[in-house]
Design a protein around this motif. Structure first.
Motif, PDB file in Angstrom:
ATOM      1  N   GLY A  43      -2.237  11.675   6.026  1.00  0.00           N
ATOM      2  CA  GLY A  43      -2.530  10.267   5.770  1.00  0.00           C
ATOM      3  C   GLY A  43      -1.652   9.611   4.726  1.00  0.00           C
ATOM      4  N   LEU A  44      -0.682  10.365   4.168  1.00  0.00           N
ATOM      5  CA  LEU A  44       0.209   9.774   3.147  1.00  0.00           C
ATOM      6  C   LEU A  44       0.911   8.543   3.732  1.00  0.00           C
ATOM      7  N   LYS A  45       0.821   7.420   3.019  1.00  0.00           N
ATOM      8  CA  LYS A  45       1.378   6.159   3.528  1.00  0.00           C
ATOM      9  C   LYS A  45       2.869   6.084   3.184  1.00  0.00           C
ATOM     10  N   GLU A  88       0.822  -1.235   0.000  1.00  0.00           N
ATOM     11  CA  GLU A  88       0.000   0.000   0.000  1.00  0.00           C
ATOM     12  C   GLU A  88       0.847   1.273   0.000  1.00  0.00           C
ATOM     13  N   VAL A  89       2.172   1.145  -0.036  1.00  0.00           N
ATOM     14  CA  VAL A  89       3.048   2.328   0.098  1.00  0.00           C
ATOM     15  C   VAL A  89       2.762   3.384  -0.977  1.00  0.00           C
ATOM     16  N   GLU A  90       2.783   4.670  -0.526  1.00  0.00           N
ATOM     17  CA  GLU A  90       2.533   5.787  -1.453  1.00  0.00           C
ATOM     18  C   GLU A  90       3.753   6.698  -1.608  1.00  0.00           C
ATOM     19  N   ALA A  91       4.705   6.629  -0.668  1.00  0.00           N
ATOM     20  CA  ALA A  91       5.917   7.453  -0.788  1.00  0.00           C
ATOM     21  C   ALA A  91       7.073   6.767  -0.068  1.00  0.00           C
ATOM     22  N   GLU A 117       1.213   8.885   7.597  1.00  0.00           N
ATOM     23  CA  GLU A 117       1.108   7.576   8.254  1.00  0.00           C
ATOM     24  C   GLU A 117       2.387   6.787   7.949  1.00  0.00           C
ATOM     25  N   VAL A 118       3.083   6.331   8.987  1.00  0.00           N
ATOM     26  CA  VAL A 118       4.308   5.546   8.767  1.00  0.00           C
ATOM     27  C   VAL A 118       3.911   4.080   8.750  1.00  0.00           C
ATOM     28  N   ILE A 119       4.008   3.458   7.568  1.00  0.00           N
ATOM     29  CA  ILE A 119       3.537   2.063   7.472  1.00  0.00           C
ATOM     30  C   ILE A 119       4.662   1.067   7.749  1.00  0.00           C
TER      31      ILE A 119
END
Ligand SMILES: O=P(O)(O)OC[C@H]1O[C@H](OP(=O)(O)OP(=O)(O)O)[C@H](O)[C@@H]1O
Ligand SMILES: Nc1ncnc2[nH]cnc12
Ligand SMILES: [Mg+2]
Length: 183
Positions: free
Chosen positions: A122-124, A59-62, A151-153
């Motif tokens: 909320g950036l994952k 699900e990572v976005e960055a 958000e730190v995933i």
């Protein structure tokens, strides 16, 4: 973990050189640059990192790269995954409005910064670095990201110094994947 993956990790491990008493007396320094001085190992390392991210953090976005050695991986991983690459730098190097956090290292202390306008709520985010020792750098980065509303995933590192217990120092049970572990 499958056999093929484990064999590739063994191959990676065999390429890394360590240096006693660098940069200070009593520190055994694990040199990521010895790992990436040859082309086939670069390719192998990149593919193992991509595989690890796709399996554990789809699900990572960055991708968040930590200056300096984390930058070796953050851009190429972000480019391959087709997502953003955001830098965390040592104090005074990033323009614009920044968030700052002071932290301790295995051999000193420093201040890390991130550009606030790069983060949307909320950036994952996935933190990437060469090595986790005490976990201080990753913890500081996670705190920076959370302060900015991200958000730190999780975190992915090439090497983990297990005896320094960094994994247990990182807040909120943020998962850490390491390719190579040293006792
Ligand atoms: O888990 P920790 O105890 O925080 O230690 C790990 C950090 O230490 C090293 O960076 P360093 O700040 O020495 O410098 P560099 O990456 O700029 O070379 C390494 O590249 C990690 O980022
Ligand atoms: N022992 C070590 N080797 C390489 N980089 C490090 N960063 C913190 N501790 C380190
Ligand atoms: Mg570093």
């Amino acid at each position: 973990m499958d056999n093929d993956f484990e064999n590739k990790i063994k191959e990676l491990k065999s390429k890394i050189q360590s240096y006693p008493d660098f940069p200070k007396q009593g520190i055994l320094f694990w040199d990521i640059f010895s790992e990436i001085s040859d082309g086939s190992t670069c390719k192998l390392l990149q593919s193992l990192l991509v595989q690890t991210i796709k399996q554990n953090f789809p699900e990572v976005e960055a991708v968040i790269g930590l200056e300096a050695r984390g930058f070796l991986f953050s851009f190429s991983l972000a480019a391959e995954l087709g997502i953003g690459c955001l830098p965390v730098r040592k104090k005074g190097k990033l323009p614009g409005v920044v968030e700052s956090f002071k932290y301790d290292l295995e051999y000193g202390s420093d201040i890390l910064e991130i550009q606030k306008n790069a983060i949307r709520p909320g950036l994952k985010c996935l933190i990437v670095d060469d090595l986790m020792a005490t976990g201080g750098s990753i913890t500081a980065t996670a705190n920076l990201l959370k302060t900015c509303g991200a958000e730190v995933i999780g975190c992915v590192v090439v090497m983990e110094l297990v005896t320094l217990n960094g994994r247990n120092n990182i807040p909120d049970g943020i998962p850490v994947c390491s390719l190579i572990k040293y006792d």
